[in-house]
Write a protein that holds these residues in place. Structure first.
Motif, PDB file in Angstrom:
ATOM      1  N   VAL A 155       0.830  -1.211   0.000  1.00  0.00           N
ATOM      2  CA  VAL A 155       0.000   0.000   0.000  1.00  0.00           C
ATOM      3  C   VAL A 155       0.867   1.265   0.000  1.00  0.00           C
ATOM      4  N   ASP A 156       1.889   1.329   0.848  1.00  0.00           N
ATOM      5  CA  ASP A 156       2.699   2.558   0.917  1.00  0.00           C
ATOM      6  C   ASP A 156       3.384   2.841  -0.412  1.00  0.00           C
ATOM      7  N   ARG A 157       3.885   1.783  -1.076  1.00  0.00           N
ATOM      8  CA  ARG A 157       4.504   1.993  -2.396  1.00  0.00           C
ATOM      9  C   ARG A 157       3.456   2.472  -3.396  1.00  0.00           C
ATOM     10  N   PRO A 207      10.594  -7.331   4.281  1.00  0.00           N
ATOM     11  CA  PRO A 207      10.560  -6.429   5.446  1.00  0.00           C
ATOM     12  C   PRO A 207      10.217  -4.975   5.137  1.00  0.00           C
ATOM     13  N   GLU A 208       9.260  -4.784   4.233  1.00  0.00           N
ATOM     14  CA  GLU A 208       8.609  -3.483   4.050  1.00  0.00           C
ATOM     15  C   GLU A 208       7.251  -3.529   4.745  1.00  0.00           C
ATOM     16  N   LYS A 209       6.741  -4.735   5.022  1.00  0.00           N
ATOM     17  CA  LYS A 209       5.424  -4.909   5.647  1.00  0.00           C
ATOM     18  C   LYS A 209       5.598  -4.933   7.169  1.00  0.00           C
ATOM     19  N   LEU A 210       4.505  -4.682   7.900  1.00  0.00           N
ATOM     20  CA  LEU A 210       4.624  -4.389   9.335  1.00  0.00           C
ATOM     21  C   LEU A 210       5.404  -5.450  10.136  1.00  0.00           C
ATOM     22  N   PRO A 244       7.459  -8.226   9.471  1.00  0.00           N
ATOM     23  CA  PRO A 244       8.902  -8.420   9.260  1.00  0.00           C
ATOM     24  C   PRO A 244       9.714  -7.144   9.478  1.00  0.00           C
ATOM     25  N   LEU A 245       9.114  -5.974   9.167  1.00  0.00           N
ATOM     26  CA  LEU A 245       9.829  -4.710   9.394  1.00  0.00           C
ATOM     27  C   LEU A 245      10.144  -4.542  10.881  1.00  0.00           C
ATOM     28  N   VAL A 246       9.153  -4.861  11.714  1.00  0.00           N
ATOM     29  CA  VAL A 246       9.349  -4.698  13.161  1.00  0.00           C
ATOM     30  C   VAL A 246      10.419  -5.683  13.660  1.00  0.00           C
ATOM     31  N   LEU A 251      10.845   1.293  15.822  1.00  0.00           N
ATOM     32  CA  LEU A 251       9.738   0.469  15.319  1.00  0.00           C
ATOM     33  C   LEU A 251       8.594   1.434  14.996  1.00  0.00           C
ATOM     34  N   PRO A 252       8.415   1.799  13.698  1.00  0.00           N
ATOM     35  CA  PRO A 252       7.492   2.901  13.352  1.00  0.00           C
ATOM     36  C   PRO A 252       6.029   2.464  13.395  1.00  0.00           C
ATOM     37  N   ILE A 253       5.246   3.157  14.210  1.00  0.00           N
ATOM     38  CA  ILE A 253       3.802   2.907  14.283  1.00  0.00           C
ATOM     39  C   ILE A 253       3.101   4.078  13.616  1.00  0.00           C
ATOM     40  N   TYR A 254       2.311   3.798  12.566  1.00  0.00           N
ATOM     41  CA  TYR A 254       1.591   4.866  11.878  1.00  0.00           C
ATOM     42  C   TYR A 254       0.413   5.329  12.745  1.00  0.00           C
ATOM     43  N   ILE A 292      -6.884  -1.931  12.822  1.00  0.00           N
ATOM     44  CA  ILE A 292      -7.046  -3.378  13.041  1.00  0.00           C
ATOM     45  C   ILE A 292      -6.856  -4.138  11.735  1.00  0.00           C
ATOM     46  N   ARG A 293      -6.070  -5.206  11.797  1.00  0.00           N
ATOM     47  CA  ARG A 293      -5.917  -6.136  10.684  1.00  0.00           C
ATOM     48  C   ARG A 293      -6.248  -7.531  11.202  1.00  0.00           C
ATOM     49  N   ASP A 294      -6.572  -8.456  10.285  1.00  0.00           N
ATOM     50  CA  ASP A 294      -7.042  -9.807  10.649  1.00  0.00           C
ATOM     51  C   ASP A 294      -5.975 -10.780  10.143  1.00  0.00           C
ATOM     52  N   TRP A 295      -5.062 -11.209  11.016  1.00  0.00           N
ATOM     53  CA  TRP A 295      -3.823 -11.859  10.579  1.00  0.00           C
ATOM     54  C   TRP A 295      -3.982 -13.364  10.382  1.00  0.00           C
ATOM     55  N   LEU A 296      -3.384 -13.864   9.291  1.00  0.00           N
ATOM     56  CA  LEU A 296      -3.426 -15.303   8.982  1.00  0.00           C
ATOM     57  C   LEU A 296      -2.013 -15.780   8.643  1.00  0.00           C
ATOM     58  N   PRO A 312      -5.270  -4.935  16.867  1.00  0.00           N
ATOM     59  CA  PRO A 312      -4.715  -3.610  16.554  1.00  0.00           C
ATOM     60  C   PRO A 312      -3.207  -3.713  16.322  1.00  0.00           C
ATOM     61  N   ASN A 313      -2.697  -2.841  15.452  1.00  0.00           N
ATOM     62  CA  ASN A 313      -1.268  -2.891  15.118  1.00  0.00           C
ATOM     63  C   ASN A 313      -0.373  -2.827  16.346  1.00  0.00           C
ATOM     64  N   ILE A 314      -0.750  -1.982  17.305  1.00  0.00           N
ATOM     65  CA  ILE A 314       0.141  -1.826  18.465  1.00  0.00           C
ATOM     66  C   ILE A 314       0.240  -3.147  19.255  1.00  0.00           C
ATOM     67  N   ASP A 332       0.774   9.284  10.146  1.00  0.00           N
ATOM     68  CA  ASP A 332      -0.083   8.228   9.611  1.00  0.00           C
ATOM     69  C   ASP A 332       0.018   8.127   8.086  1.00  0.00           C
ATOM     70  N   ARG A 333      -0.413   6.980   7.573  1.00  0.00           N
ATOM     71  CA  ARG A 333      -0.530   6.734   6.131  1.00  0.00           C
ATOM     72  C   ARG A 333      -1.762   7.506   5.609  1.00  0.00           C
ATOM     73  N   PRO A 334      -1.651   8.225   4.472  1.00  0.00           N
ATOM     74  CA  PRO A 334      -2.843   8.889   3.928  1.00  0.00           C
ATOM     75  C   PRO A 334      -3.916   7.858   3.551  1.00  0.00           C
TER      76      PRO A 334
HETATM   77  P1  TYD Z   1       1.187  -3.580   5.995  1.00  0.00           P
HETATM   78  O1  TYD Z   1       1.988  -4.713   6.533  1.00  0.00           O
HETATM   79  O2  TYD Z   1       1.828  -2.600   5.061  1.00  0.00           O
HETATM   80  O3  TYD Z   1      -0.121  -4.236   5.339  1.00  0.00           O
HETATM   81  P2  TYD Z   1      -1.506  -3.517   4.813  1.00  0.00           P
HETATM   82  O4  TYD Z   1      -1.298  -2.059   4.714  1.00  0.00           O
HETATM   83  O5  TYD Z   1      -1.695  -4.166   3.482  1.00  0.00           O
HETATM   84  O6  TYD Z   1      -2.547  -3.909   5.833  1.00  0.00           O
HETATM   85  O7  TYD Z   1       0.604  -2.766   7.229  1.00  0.00           O
HETATM   86  C1  TYD Z   1      -0.153  -3.403   8.245  1.00  0.00           C
HETATM   87  C2  TYD Z   1      -0.614  -2.326   9.194  1.00  0.00           C
HETATM   88  O8  TYD Z   1       0.528  -1.784   9.866  1.00  0.00           O
HETATM   89  C3  TYD Z   1      -1.285  -1.164   8.488  1.00  0.00           C
HETATM   90  O9  TYD Z   1      -2.356  -0.684   9.316  1.00  0.00           O
HETATM   91  C4  TYD Z   1      -0.193  -0.102   8.419  1.00  0.00           C
HETATM   92  C5  TYD Z   1       0.637  -0.364   9.666  1.00  0.00           C
HETATM   93  N1  TYD Z   1       2.090  -0.061   9.553  1.00  0.00           N
HETATM   94  C6  TYD Z   1       2.709   0.707  10.544  1.00  0.00           C
HETATM   95  O10 TYD Z   1       2.058   1.122  11.536  1.00  0.00           O
HETATM   96  N2  TYD Z   1       4.033   0.969  10.431  1.00  0.00           N
HETATM   97  C7  TYD Z   1       4.778   0.542   9.361  1.00  0.00           C
HETATM   98  O11 TYD Z   1       6.002   0.849   9.285  1.00  0.00           O
HETATM   99  C8  TYD Z   1       4.133  -0.255   8.355  1.00  0.00           C
HETATM  100  C9  TYD Z   1       4.902  -0.768   7.168  1.00  0.00           C
HETATM  101  C10 TYD Z   1       2.785  -0.537   8.488  1.00  0.00           C
END
Ligand code: TYD
Ligand code: NAD
Length: 356
Positions: free
Chosen positions: A86-88, A196-199, A201-203, A213-216, A222-226, A257-259, A290-292
């Motif tokens: 998404v960010d890309r 490791p661009e996704k949450l 593995p990046l963490v 450890l960047p939290i947007y 909330i995401r539903d992880w599998l 929740p991401n946190i 935050d992400r737009p």
């Molecule tokens: P991501 O792994 O990019 O998957 P998606 O956007 O497809 O759900 O992000 C998962 C969640 O984590 C999303 O709510 C955005 C957040 N996030 C951060 O808080 N910090 C980060 O550095 C990244 C990459 C994502």
């Protein structure tokens, strides 16, 4: 018998290829462009294995697709190939339009023309499974029920809009031309070989490197992880027994929740690989801009897949995330290989402009 997989050098695709060849002797042709996200090191254990035929190429290359179908005569095609981050997609949507829309269109057209001329029995048995995402359904409010297969499409990012467009083409090729398609919508995956661009593995990799450890935003999205292997088993099940033209949601009933995800990863790292100063990795958590257009909540209702096809995930989040953290601790070479110059440029581009 042969199957054709696109995007089989990426995160989910490579897990699928490895699982497939661990369970079957059927030849698997793997078409992948090897973008920054494609990595043949994921498939190193298949080197010299004649059941895995790798072809480097673009989903949008119609001549190449025609040639692969004519040569290998697959009984099924599974389309994983996509731009997926998404960010890309926010920084540069063009590649998402090219691969996720035009590429899907070219695949559908190539398959349609080749399939139309197949002998009756093979024509009847052929399947094209298109791998989509829950993100096409948009964002849920806190008290909404999880996404079902009949949810309207409300994509909010260039990534999800491009996946939605590809899904509509797949649907139209079924209704208009009778192409035997199946579509899956899965929630967020995690597991081995996750770039490791996704949450998650990046963490893990930032924690081990002593980086923030960047939290947007507020970290309450909330995401539903599998676990990725459960997504792969769902795809195998849908391919084997799914109803033509049907859509199946895939998820693990695991909204977080991401946190909370980041805290869980930190707690596991504190146990499995403590910091040399004995402090918690949680100290490295940093809230950033935050992400737009950030979707607030995704959640999948996977009852149809369980009811109709008997699929359930094998891993709980607790077992899956422990395996994942351990995998990254056991594979420092894989991590350092993917953190090439291009990766560092992306990290600079995405995180430098986010104020802390
Ligand atoms: P991501 O792994 O990019 O998957 P998606 O956007 O497809 O759900 O992000 C998962 C969640 O984590 C999303 O709510 C955005 C957040 N996030 C951060 O808080 N910090 C980060 O550095 C990244 C990459 C994502
Ligand atoms: P990924 O980015 O890790 O891998 C994508 C792969 O596709 C890479 O190997 C890349 O080289 C290849 N590719 C990209 N453009 C190509 C092109 N034009 N031609 C040929 N190959 C190309 O993605 P992923 O996370 O493994 O996702 C795979 C599929 O699953 C995608 O369709 C994605 O939308 C979907 N999905 C992902 C998730 C998730 O959490 N990662 C969840 C649900 C659905």
């Amino acid at each position: 018998m042969t199957i054709l997989v696109t995007g089989g050098a990426g995160f989910i695709g490579s897990n699928f290829v490895l699982d497939w060849l661990a369970e079957s002797d059927e030849t698997l042709v793997n078409l992948d462009k090897l973008t920054y996200a494609g990595n043949l090191a994921n498939l190193a254990e298949l080197e010299g294995d004649p059941r895995h035929v790798f072809v480097r190429g673009d989903l949008g290359d119609r001549d190449l697709l025609d040639q692969i179908l004519a040569t290998h005569q697959p009984r099924a095609v599974i389309n994983f190939a996509a731009e997926s981050h998404v960010d890309r997609s926010i920084h540069g949507p063009e590649d998402f339009i090219q691969t996720n829309i035009i590429g899907t269109f070219r695949l559908l057209e190539s398959v349609r023309h080749w399939w139309a001329a197949l002998p009756a029995e093979r024509h009847r048995a052929f399947r094209l499974l298109h791998v989509s995402t829950d993100e096409v359904y948009g964002s849920l409010a806190p008290n909404d029920g999880p996404f079902t297969e009949t949810n309207p499409y409300e994509p909010n990012s260039p990534y999800s809009a491009s996946k939605a467009a590809g899904d509509h083409l797949v649907r139209a090729w079924y209704h208009t031309y009778g192409l035997p398609v199946l579509t899956t919508h899965c929630s967020n995956n995690y597991g081995p070989y996750h770039f490791p661009e996704k949450l998650i593995p990046l963490v893990i990799v930032n924690a081990l490197a002593g980086k923030p450890l960047p939290i947007y935003g507020d970290g309450q999205q909330i995401r539903d992880w599998l676990y990725v292997k459960d997504h792969c088993s769902a795809i195998r099940r849908v391919l084997a027994a799914g109803q033509l033209g049907e859509v199946y949601n895939v998820g693990g009933w695991n909204e977080k929740p991401n946190i909370d995800i980041v805290h869980t990863v930190c707690t596991l790292l504190d146990e499995l690989h403590p910091r040399s100063d004995s402090k918690s990795y949680k100290d490295q958590i940093t809230y950033v801009t935050d992400r737009p257009g950030h979707d607030r909540r995704y959640a999948i209702d996977a009852r149809k897949l369980e009811r109709d096809l008997g699929w359930r995930p094998a891993e709980t989040f607790e077992t899956g995330i422990r395996k994942t953290v351990q995998w990254y601790l056991d594979h420092p070479d894989w991590v350092s290989n993917v953190q090439s110059g291009a990766y560092r440029e992306w990290v600079d581009q995405n995180y430098k402009q986010r104020s802390v």
